[in-house]
Design a protein around this motif. Structure first.
Motif, PDB file in Angstrom:
ATOM      1  N   LEU A  92      43.171  45.015  34.938  1.00 16.78           N
ATOM      2  CA  LEU A  92      42.841  43.760  35.714  1.00 16.78           C
ATOM      3  C   LEU A  92      41.458  43.180  35.166  1.00 16.78           C
ATOM      4  CD1 LEU A  92      42.760  46.252  38.781  1.00 16.78           C
ATOM      5  CD2 LEU A  92      44.278  44.301  38.314  1.00 16.78           C
ATOM      6  N   SER A  93      41.216  41.815  35.444  1.00 12.00           N
ATOM      7  CA  SER A  93      39.860  41.288  35.524  1.00 12.00           C
ATOM      8  C   SER A  93      38.977  42.175  35.728  1.00 12.00           C
ATOM      9  CB  SER A  93      39.922  39.711  35.981  1.00 12.00           C
ATOM     10  OG  SER A  93      39.841  39.734  37.129  1.00 12.00           O
ATOM     11  N   GLN A  94      37.427  41.829  35.508  1.00 13.00           N
ATOM     12  CA  GLN A  94      36.650  42.878  36.004  1.00 13.00           C
ATOM     13  C   GLN A  94      36.427  42.513  37.553  1.00 13.00           C
ATOM     14  OE1 GLN A  94      32.923  41.983  33.914  1.00 13.00           O
ATOM     15  NE2 GLN A  94      31.713  43.668  34.979  1.00 13.00           N
ATOM     16  N   GLU A  95      36.440  41.219  37.915  1.00 19.11           N
ATOM     17  CA  GLU A  95      36.165  40.850  39.285  1.00 19.11           C
ATOM     18  C   GLU A  95      37.364  41.468  40.183  1.00 19.11           C
ATOM     19  OE1 GLU A  95      34.674  37.765  36.650  1.00 19.11           O
ATOM     20  OE2 GLU A  95      36.291  38.758  36.557  1.00 19.11           O
ATOM     21  N   ALA A  96      38.738  41.560  39.947  1.00 21.87           N
ATOM     22  CA  ALA A  96      39.677  42.014  40.455  1.00 21.87           C
ATOM     23  C   ALA A  96      39.629  43.567  40.726  1.00 21.87           C
ATOM     24  CB  ALA A  96      40.956  41.860  39.750  1.00 21.87           C
ATOM     25  N   PHE A  97      39.322  44.260  39.557  1.00 24.68           N
ATOM     26  CA  PHE A  97      39.028  45.547  39.643  1.00 24.68           C
ATOM     27  C   PHE A  97      37.706  45.982  40.539  1.00 24.68           C
ATOM     28  CE2 PHE A  97      37.346  49.688  38.299  1.00 24.68           C
ATOM     29  CZ  PHE A  97      38.375  50.583  37.750  1.00 24.68           C
ATOM     30  N   SER A  98      36.745  45.287  40.387  1.00 28.29           N
ATOM     31  CA  SER A  98      35.413  45.516  41.335  1.00 28.29           C
ATOM     32  C   SER A  98      35.850  45.350  42.757  1.00 28.29           C
ATOM     33  CB  SER A  98      34.331  44.289  40.858  1.00 28.29           C
ATOM     34  OG  SER A  98      33.875  44.868  39.635  1.00 28.29           O
ATOM     35  N   ALA A  99      36.980  44.506  43.066  1.00 31.95           N
ATOM     36  CA  ALA A  99      37.218  44.165  44.517  1.00 31.95           C
ATOM     37  C   ALA A  99      37.996  45.568  45.094  1.00 31.95           C
ATOM     38  CB  ALA A  99      38.060  42.902  44.709  1.00 31.95           C
ATOM     39  N   ILE A 100      38.579  46.344  44.266  1.00 32.61           N
ATOM     40  CA  ILE A 100      39.097  47.320  44.839  1.00 32.61           C
ATOM     41  C   ILE A 100      38.715  48.716  44.592  1.00 32.61           C
ATOM     42  CG2 ILE A 100      41.476  46.127  45.024  1.00 32.61           C
ATOM     43  CD1 ILE A 100      42.305  47.860  42.411  1.00 32.61           C
ATOM     44  N   ALA A 101      37.782  48.650  43.447  1.00 34.21           N
ATOM     45  CA  ALA A 101      37.109  50.027  42.842  1.00 34.21           C
ATOM     46  C   ALA A 101      35.677  49.840  42.487  1.00 34.21           C
ATOM     47  CB  ALA A 101      38.107  50.901  42.039  1.00 34.21           C
ATOM     48  N   ASN A 102      34.932  50.784  42.171  1.00 31.10           N
ATOM     49  CA  ASN A 102      33.729  50.849  41.489  1.00 31.10           C
ATOM     50  C   ASN A 102      33.912  50.825  39.997  1.00 31.10           C
ATOM     51  OD1 ASN A 102      31.519  51.545  40.362  1.00 31.10           O
ATOM     52  ND2 ASN A 102      30.832  53.183  41.844  1.00 31.10           N
ATOM     53  N   PRO A 103      33.623  49.932  39.406  1.00 29.34           N
ATOM     54  CA  PRO A 103      33.871  49.684  38.123  1.00 29.34           C
ATOM     55  C   PRO A 103      33.294  50.812  37.271  1.00 29.34           C
ATOM     56  CG  PRO A 103      32.834  47.745  38.872  1.00 29.34           C
ATOM     57  CD  PRO A 103      32.647  48.689  39.879  1.00 29.34           C
ATOM     58  N   ASN A 104      32.341  51.496  37.750  1.00 28.98           N
ATOM     59  CA  ASN A 104      31.796  52.791  36.974  1.00 28.98           C
ATOM     60  C   ASN A 104      32.948  53.761  36.609  1.00 28.98           C
ATOM     61  OD1 ASN A 104      29.476  51.896  36.650  1.00 28.98           O
ATOM     62  ND2 ASN A 104      28.584  52.764  38.417  1.00 28.98           N
ATOM     63  N   ALA A 105      34.018  53.627  37.345  1.00 31.75           N
ATOM     64  CA  ALA A 105      35.317  54.644  37.480  1.00 31.75           C
ATOM     65  C   ALA A 105      35.898  54.165  36.027  1.00 31.75           C
ATOM     66  CB  ALA A 105      36.196  54.418  38.567  1.00 31.75           C
ATOM     67  N   GLY A 106      36.106  53.037  35.679  1.00 31.07           N
ATOM     68  CA  GLY A 106      36.675  52.655  34.443  1.00 31.07           C
ATOM     69  C   GLY A 106      38.273  52.726  34.359  1.00 31.07           C
ATOM     70  N   LYS A 107      38.705  53.670  35.135  1.00 29.83           N
ATOM     71  CA  LYS A 107      40.238  53.904  35.070  1.00 29.83           C
ATOM     72  C   LYS A 107      40.718  54.516  36.265  1.00 29.83           C
ATOM     73  CE  LYS A 107      44.308  55.636  32.539  1.00 29.83           C
ATOM     74  NZ  LYS A 107      44.634  56.246  31.375  1.00 29.83           N
ATOM     75  N   ILE A 108      41.633  53.753  37.158  1.00 29.07           N
ATOM     76  CA  ILE A 108      41.802  54.613  38.523  1.00 29.07           C
ATOM     77  C   ILE A 108      43.262  54.466  38.741  1.00 29.07           C
ATOM     78  CG2 ILE A 108      39.767  53.385  39.648  1.00 29.07           C
ATOM     79  CD1 ILE A 108      41.606  51.118  40.489  1.00 29.07           C
ATOM     80  N   ILE A 109      43.887  55.289  39.685  1.00 31.33           N
ATOM     81  CA  ILE A 109      45.224  55.181  40.009  1.00 31.33           C
ATOM     82  C   ILE A 109      45.529  54.366  41.021  1.00 31.33           C
ATOM     83  CG2 ILE A 109      46.995  56.861  40.776  1.00 31.33           C
ATOM     84  CD1 ILE A 109      45.460  59.288  40.054  1.00 31.33           C
ATOM     85  N   ILE A 110      46.657  53.520  40.609  1.00 32.66           N
ATOM     86  CA  ILE A 110      46.974  52.575  41.669  1.00 32.66           C
ATOM     87  C   ILE A 110      48.321  52.636  42.234  1.00 32.66           C
ATOM     88  CG2 ILE A 110      45.489  51.035  40.646  1.00 32.66           C
ATOM     89  CD1 ILE A 110      47.752  49.772  39.207  1.00 32.66           C
ATOM     90  N   GLU A 111      48.552  51.696  43.013  1.00 28.44           N
ATOM     91  CA  GLU A 111      49.953  51.368  43.837  1.00 28.44           C
ATOM     92  C   GLU A 111      49.950  49.893  43.526  1.00 28.44           C
ATOM     93  OE1 GLU A 111      51.204  54.691  47.239  1.00 28.44           O
ATOM     94  OE2 GLU A 111      50.184  52.592  47.736  1.00 28.44           O
ATOM     95  N   TYR A 112      51.078  49.397  42.965  1.00 21.99           N
ATOM     96  CA  TYR A 112      51.383  48.140  42.557  1.00 21.99           C
ATOM     97  C   TYR A 112      52.598  47.488  43.049  1.00 21.99           C
ATOM     98  CZ  TYR A 112      53.770  49.159  38.275  1.00 21.99           C
ATOM     99  OH  TYR A 112      54.237  49.534  37.309  1.00 21.99           O
ATOM    100  N   ILE A 113      52.649  46.600  43.447  1.00 21.09           N
ATOM    101  CA  ILE A 113      54.104  45.911  43.953  1.00 21.09           C
ATOM    102  C   ILE A 113      53.932  44.333  43.806  1.00 21.09           C
ATOM    103  CG2 ILE A 113      53.313  45.473  46.511  1.00 21.09           C
ATOM    104  CD1 ILE A 113      56.233  46.490  47.407  1.00 21.09           C
ATOM    105  N   GLU A 114      55.086  43.722  43.395  1.00 24.31           N
ATOM    106  CA  GLU A 114      55.318  42.268  43.018  1.00 24.31           C
ATOM    107  C   GLU A 114      55.225  41.592  44.405  1.00 24.31           C
ATOM    108  OE1 GLU A 114      57.795  39.162  40.306  1.00 24.31           O
ATOM    109  OE2 GLU A 114      58.544  41.077  40.426  1.00 24.31           O
ATOM    110  N   VAL A 115      54.686  40.806  44.491  1.00 32.06           N
ATOM    111  CA  VAL A 115      54.477  39.727  45.706  1.00 32.06           C
ATOM    112  C   VAL A 115      55.176  38.177  45.324  1.00 32.06           C
ATOM    113  CG1 VAL A 115      52.906  41.020  46.922  1.00 32.06           C
ATOM    114  CG2 VAL A 115      52.245  39.178  45.613  1.00 32.06           C
TER     115      VAL A 115
END
Length: 130
Positions: A107-130
């Motif tokens: 993700l872009s830094q802005e998109a990542f920051s919208a859903i998680a703390n950037p300090n995490a570096g890597k997160i587990i996600i769910e994603y679905i095509e819209v």
């Protein structure tokens, strides 16, 4: 009769919710920082900041270019403070995250920051095509 309609509406609503959850795919996300151009899909065209790079998992030899995904953080990949903000974000695939990419979606830094703390570096996600 009115109660039967209410029950039917509730069952249909629950089925719709479960279907959307069932269609989500699990993966991981990391982030990258500006500049976001040039990109593999669009060269020097600016596509804003709610963007992402696709790993080989979804890249499909450029087929992912232009696809949008709703991405939600569901957990941490490492021990520590839970990183998720409890929101989701819709991103457009504009780039390729080459072999060795550390996430399913970068993700872009802005998109990542919208859903998680950037300090995490890597997160587990769910994603679905819209």
């Amino acid at each position: 009769m009115v109660n039967n309609i209410r029950v039917l509406m509730m069952v249909v609503s629950m089925a719709i919710c479960l279907t959307s959850v069932a269609n989500a795919t699990l993966g991981t996300a990391t982030f990258y920082t500006p500049p976001y151009v040039p990109s593999s899909c669009y060269g020097y065209q600016n596509n804003g900041s709610m963007i992402a790079a696709a790993s080989d998992v979804i890249w499909g030899n450029r087929a992912a270019c232009g696809r949008s995904y709703n991405v939600s953080c569901i957990g941490a990949t490492n021990k520590g403070v839970p990183p998720c903000r409890g929101t989701s974000v819709v991103v457009k695939i504009v780039d390729y995250c080459p072999a060795g990419c550390q996430g399913t979606i970068n993700l872009s830094q802005e998109a990542f920051s919208a859903i998680a703390n950037p300090n995490a570096g890597k997160i587990i996600i769910e994603y679905i095509e819209v």
